[in-house]
Design a protein around this motif. Structure first.
Motif, short mmCIF file in Angstrom:
data_model
loop_
_atom_site.label_atom_id
_atom_site.label_comp_id
_atom_site.label_asym_id
_atom_site.label_seq_id
_atom_site.Cartn_x
_atom_site.Cartn_y
_atom_site.Cartn_z
N PHE A 63 43.46 78.23 52.41
CA PHE A 63 43.15 78.92 51.15
C PHE A 63 44.20 78.62 50.09
O PHE A 63 43.87 78.32 48.94
N PHE A 64 45.47 78.73 50.46
CA PHE A 64 46.55 78.52 49.48
C PHE A 64 46.99 77.06 49.40
O PHE A 64 47.96 76.75 48.74
N GLY A 65 46.27 76.19 50.08
CA GLY A 65 46.63 74.79 50.07
C GLY A 65 45.49 73.93 49.57
O GLY A 65 45.26 73.78 48.37
N ARG A 66 44.74 73.39 50.51
CA ARG A 66 43.75 72.39 50.17
C ARG A 66 42.69 72.88 49.20
O ARG A 66 42.31 72.18 48.26
N GLU A 67 42.19 74.09 49.40
CA GLU A 67 41.12 74.60 48.55
C GLU A 67 41.59 74.74 47.10
O GLU A 67 40.87 74.35 46.17
N SER A 76 40.91 70.52 36.19
CA SER A 76 42.05 70.09 35.37
C SER A 76 42.90 71.28 34.94
O SER A 76 43.28 71.44 33.78
N VAL A 77 43.19 72.14 35.91
CA VAL A 77 43.99 73.34 35.68
C VAL A 77 45.31 73.20 36.43
O VAL A 77 45.31 73.04 37.65
N PRO A 78 46.44 73.22 35.73
CA PRO A 78 47.74 73.10 36.42
C PRO A 78 48.02 74.32 37.28
O PRO A 78 47.69 75.45 36.90
N ILE A 79 48.64 74.09 38.43
CA ILE A 79 48.95 75.20 39.33
C ILE A 79 50.09 74.79 40.25
O ILE A 79 50.29 73.60 40.52
N MET A 80 50.88 75.75 40.69
CA MET A 80 51.96 75.46 41.63
C MET A 80 51.41 74.98 42.96
O MET A 80 50.32 75.37 43.36
N CYS A 81 52.18 74.17 43.63
CA CYS A 81 51.76 73.68 44.95
C CYS A 81 52.34 74.57 46.04
O CYS A 81 52.87 74.08 47.05
N LYS A 82 52.26 75.86 45.85
CA LYS A 82 52.72 76.81 46.86
C LYS A 82 52.16 78.19 46.54
O LYS A 82 51.69 78.45 45.43
N ARG A 83 52.21 79.05 47.53
CA ARG A 83 51.83 80.45 47.32
C ARG A 83 52.93 81.12 46.50
O ARG A 83 54.11 80.96 46.79
N ALA A 118 50.92 82.79 34.33
CA ALA A 118 52.34 82.99 34.61
C ALA A 118 52.59 83.10 36.11
O ALA A 118 53.58 82.57 36.65
N HIS A 119 51.69 83.78 36.81
CA HIS A 119 51.85 83.97 38.25
C HIS A 119 51.67 82.66 39.01
O HIS A 119 52.43 82.36 39.93
N TRP A 120 50.69 81.85 38.60
CA TRP A 120 50.33 80.66 39.36
C TRP A 120 50.95 79.37 38.86
O TRP A 120 50.89 78.34 39.53
N CYS A 121 51.56 79.42 37.68
CA CYS A 121 52.24 78.23 37.16
C CYS A 121 53.76 78.40 37.09
O CYS A 121 54.50 77.43 37.25
N SER A 122 54.21 79.63 36.83
CA SER A 122 55.65 79.87 36.65
C SER A 122 56.24 80.77 37.72
O SER A 122 57.40 81.17 37.62
#
Length: 212
Positions: A63-67, A76-83, A118-122
């Motif tokens: 869920f927090f990885g591949r999906e 095309s939405v930037p997101i952190m590569c971690k929970r 902010a939560h998912w990018c920063s």
């Protein structure tokens, strides 16, 4: 003018991944977005789902990885590569900031997206007052006044009302979009949501037999 009831949590990965697309759909179809932020775990558990702390590590990793990676690339939405570090923190005050701005309107739309981003990018901690002040100030709000309203019993009671409302309507998780009583669960249903705004789907005719 069509309306979309937007049921989501302020820290939801998939609400974030679908946020910009949802706003564009509303603009394209002149639809009013009604925000109903909720506390997610009670809603999931009411329908028999497991909170992430009780799911298998493989499920969480998927869920927090591949999906998330695939949908991030697709939209095309930037997101952190971690929970996010503070994903399990209390986000009731952050939710209150959305509610305090009203159920509809550009200010509410912008706040909802900014908190998710902010939560998912920063890696923002949505329980941290300083982080929330920064987000509110960045959007041009009087942060102190907004946070005071967000923490008020009226707003926090409204957050609980939204949560109870979602449980009663058998919402499964975040995000869920409801058009004329017809729910679409998950940002991967946004294409179906678009269709429903132009041509509603027929009434449900399929059901499972009782399981004993």
């Amino acid at each position: 003018m069509p309306t979309i009831e937007y049921v989501y949590s302020a820290h939801s990965a998939f609400a974030y991944l679908g946020s910009r697309e949802l706003m564009q759909i509303c603009a394209d179809h002149n639809a009013t977005l009604i925000h109903r932020p909720i506390l997610l775990s009670p809603v999931i558990e009411a329908q028999g789902g497991l909170p992430f702390r009780r799911r298998t590590q493989k499920h969480v990793d998927y869920f927090f990885g591949r999906e998330i990676e695939r949908w991030s690339e697709f939209r095309s939405v930037p997101i952190m590569c971690k929970r996010p570090t503070h994903h399990d923190a209390d986000y009731s005050l952050a939710s209150g900031m959305i509610i305090a701005l009203g159920e509809t309107g550009a200010l509410t739309d912008a706040m909802a997206h900014a908190l998710l981003e902010a939560h998912w990018c920063s890696d923002a901690d949505l329980s941290n007052r300083s982080a929330l002040v920064e987000i509110a100030t960045g959007l041009g709000h009087d942060a102190a006044a907004l946070l005071e309203k967000a923490a008020s019993s009226y707003v926090q009671d409204k957050l609980q009302e939204n949560t109870d409302w979602a449980r009663e309507r058998a919402v499964f998780g975040s995000p869920t979009y409801i058009v004329d009583g017809d729910p679409f669960y998950g940002q991967d249903r946004l294409e179906l949501l678009k269709r429903a705004l132009v041509k509603p789907f027929g009434a449900p005719s399929w059901s499972n037999p009782s399981v004993s």
